[in-house]
Design a protein around this motif. Structure first.
Motif, PDB file in Angstrom:
ATOM      1  N   SER A 295       0.863  -1.177   0.000  1.00 40.64           N
ATOM      2  CA  SER A 295       0.000   0.000   0.000  1.00 40.64           C
ATOM      3  C   SER A 295       0.900   1.227   0.000  1.00 40.64           C
ATOM      4  CB  SER A 295      -0.907   0.014   1.230  1.00 40.64           C
ATOM      5  OG  SER A 295      -1.549   1.276   1.376  1.00 40.64           O
ATOM      6  N   THR A 296       0.660   2.118  -0.930  1.00 42.12           N
ATOM      7  CA  THR A 296       1.480   3.326  -0.995  1.00 42.12           C
ATOM      8  C   THR A 296       1.249   4.237   0.216  1.00 42.12           C
ATOM      9  OG1 THR A 296       1.620   3.233  -3.410  1.00 42.12           O
ATOM     10  CG2 THR A 296       2.015   5.369  -2.375  1.00 42.12           C
ATOM     11  N   PRO A 297       0.010   4.567   0.584  1.00 39.33           N
ATOM     12  CA  PRO A 297      -0.170   5.451   1.747  1.00 39.33           C
ATOM     13  C   PRO A 297       0.038   4.767   3.094  1.00 39.33           C
ATOM     14  CG  PRO A 297      -2.293   4.884   0.812  1.00 39.33           C
ATOM     15  CD  PRO A 297      -1.259   4.331  -0.121  1.00 39.33           C
ATOM     16  N   TYR A 298      -0.127   3.438   3.133  1.00 38.33           N
ATOM     17  CA  TYR A 298       0.011   2.710   4.396  1.00 38.33           C
ATOM     18  C   TYR A 298       0.910   1.483   4.216  1.00 38.33           C
ATOM     19  CZ  TYR A 298      -4.023   5.491   5.890  1.00 38.33           C
ATOM     20  OH  TYR A 298      -4.874   6.522   6.204  1.00 38.33           O
ATOM     21  N   PRO A 299       2.198   1.678   3.946  1.00 37.91           N
ATOM     22  CA  PRO A 299       3.079   0.528   3.696  1.00 37.91           C
ATOM     23  C   PRO A 299       3.171  -0.416   4.890  1.00 37.91           C
ATOM     24  CG  PRO A 299       4.352   2.564   3.969  1.00 37.91           C
ATOM     25  CD  PRO A 299       2.920   2.962   3.846  1.00 37.91           C
ATOM     26  N   GLU A 300       2.895   0.081   6.092  1.00 33.62           N
ATOM     27  CA  GLU A 300       2.964  -0.768   7.277  1.00 33.62           C
ATOM     28  C   GLU A 300       1.842  -1.811   7.306  1.00 33.62           C
ATOM     29  OE1 GLU A 300       0.420   2.807   8.440  1.00 33.62           O
ATOM     30  OE2 GLU A 300       2.169   2.389   7.166  1.00 33.62           O
TER      31      GLU A 300
END
Length: 474
Positions: A295-300
């Motif tokens: 996920s680009t906005p939420y890589p975690e």
């Protein structure tokens, strides 16, 4: 034991290699070379051909190709699902999904297939590379608005780009009618492009318009495209997705067999009951498990289940997927019975469909071919070892017209893999997807050692770009 790729029973013997070719097959213990490799107690087969990959950029940025050579793969076919790095020059614009699975704006820098081929050859990858031209990439290059059918002028622009790519050495065309950039394309747009492929002696592969409720209709569209264009077609990663469609492989395979009796039809599949692609809210079915791969906005959030993320955020799974976008996911949307039925069909080849740039990839990237050999052939007994090898070697070489590859035969290229039939097995899992398989001992590509599990320092890079003009009947 030599398993020659044709499906015939294995036999004991010596293999002589001279340069990049197999020079001789002889009785055991009768050949001597300047260099001898004793593989007693193991199987030698043709190097595996991964017919369905998204390795377009991987062969450039990581030419050692560890996920592939550690499986015994000697040849990859790139440009599948309508997505290819070439011919497409984005000039700094971001690619639409799913083209971003291959890279960003700077990676789409090859306006001609010849430029991509030059880059592959300069990178000198460890595996051979053959390339399809992506229909979605052509659409992005030729059209400003992707949400409508192409005009006659735009179809002609795409045809000219495709013809140039075929002249440069591409082996055919792929489509991804399932994905947003090509959903609006009608059959009358695809057929003229497929005819161009037919004139060049190439092949048309397709991620069909639907693999769920309308899988039968999509199969018929695929067959009709092949008939109208007089081109060989390959159904990519065949599946029956979604709970409502579990069990329908009985009927889809009957339809495929009936079509194959009248026209040239191929099929590929991977040995898992879960697919992996971009994450879109419209594809989220809360009755199945969905795992985020990036996920680009939420890589975690990579490697976490979408349901858990949605619960944590206090939203629906569809809303969570929208927040995560752009993102990718694994969808556990198939039934094991369908997977086995499809894999066992004699028409079906093996393709990994691995997505190498995912943060937490599907385990098929590292495990597909050893899983077929170990789990499905040896442990489950779904088919013989000889049949498993045929699905990975001579069958794909024939369908994709890869001349002098896919068999252990004098005069053919020395793409050879040595493996232990008793221990070969995938190690990659959905929880820990990056793990080399066990039991793959040695891989030769064009006569040189590309991989050895006994010596990690061996990482020869003797792969070649396989141009269309070098393609012929096996």
């Amino acid at each position: 034991m030599i398993i020659d790729g044709t499906g015939k029973p294995g036999f004991a013997g010596d293999i002589g290699v001279n340069g990049d070719r197999i020079a001789a097959i002889a009785e055991p213990g009768t050949l001597q070379g300047r260099e001898n490799l004793d593989v007693s107690g193991h199987v030698v087969s043709p190097g595996f051909i991964d017919v369905h990959t998204h390795d377009d950029r991987l062969v450039l940025i990581d030419p050692a190709m560890a996920p592939k050579v550690s499986q015994g793969i000697s040849t990859v076919i790139v440009g599948n699902c309508g997505i290819s790095l070439s011919p497409l020059l984005l000039n700094g614009k971001q690619p639409p999904q799913p083209l971003d699975l291959l890279g960003g704006a700077d990676d789409y820098r090859f306006g001609r297939m010849a430029e991509y081929i030059e880059a592959v050859e300069a990178a000198s990858p460890a595996v051979n590379v053959a390339a399809l031209v992506g229909h979605s990439s052509l659409r992005v290059a030729a059209m400003g608005d992707l949400n409508r059918p192409a005009t006659d002028c735009e179809i002609e622009d795409m045809r000219l780009m495709l013809a140039a790519a075929l002249d440069d050495g591409a082996i055919g065309l792929s489509s991804g009618l399932y994905y947003p950039p090509a959903r609006a394309a009608v059959i009358d747009e695809v057929v003229p492009l497929a005819r161009e492929v037919a004139l060049a002696g190439g092949v048309y592969t397709t991620h069909m318009r639907d693999e769920d409720d309308f899988v039968m209709e999509s199969l018929e569209e695929t067959f009709e495209t092949g008939r109208r264009a007089d081109v060989p077609v390959v159904v990519s990663h065949h599946k029956c997705a979604g709970r409502r469609n579990w069990g329908r492989s009985v009927h889809t395979l009957q339809a495929i067999e009936a079509a194959a009796a009248k026209q040239e039809v191929g099929v590929d599949a991977y040995p898992y009951a879960a697919c992996s692609t971009i994450l879109l809210p419209e594809w989220v079915d809360e009755s199945i498990r969905v795992m985020v791969t990036w996920s680009t906005p939420y890589p975690e959030m990579a490697a976490r289940d979408l349901a858990d993320i949605a619960t944590e955020w206090g939203v629906s799974q569809k809303e969570a997927s929208a927040r995560l976008a752009p993102a990718g996911a694994v969808y556990f949307d198939m039934h094991e019975d369908d997977v086995r039925r499809i894999l066992a069909n004699p028409l079906v080849m093996i393709g990994s469909d691995g997505i190498p740039h995912d943060q937490h990839p599907h385990p098929r990237l590292w495990g597909t071919f050893p899983r077929v050999l170990g789990h499905y052939s040896r442990d489950i007994g779904l088919f013989s070892l000889e049949e498993a090898v045929r699905k990975m070697t001579s069958l794909p070489a024939t369908k994709f017209r890869l001349k002098d590859r896919g068999r252990v035969t004098a005069g053919y290229f020395a793409d050879l893999v040595v493996f232990d039939p008793a221990t070969v097995m995938d190690a990659a899992t959905f929880e820990k997807p990056i793990a080399p398989a066990t039991g793959i001992k040695t891989l030769l590509v064009n006569g040189k050692i590309a991989y050895s599990n006994a010596d990690e320092s061996v990482s020869g890079r003797s792969g070649r770009f396989i141009r269309r003009r070098a393609i012929g009947s096996n």
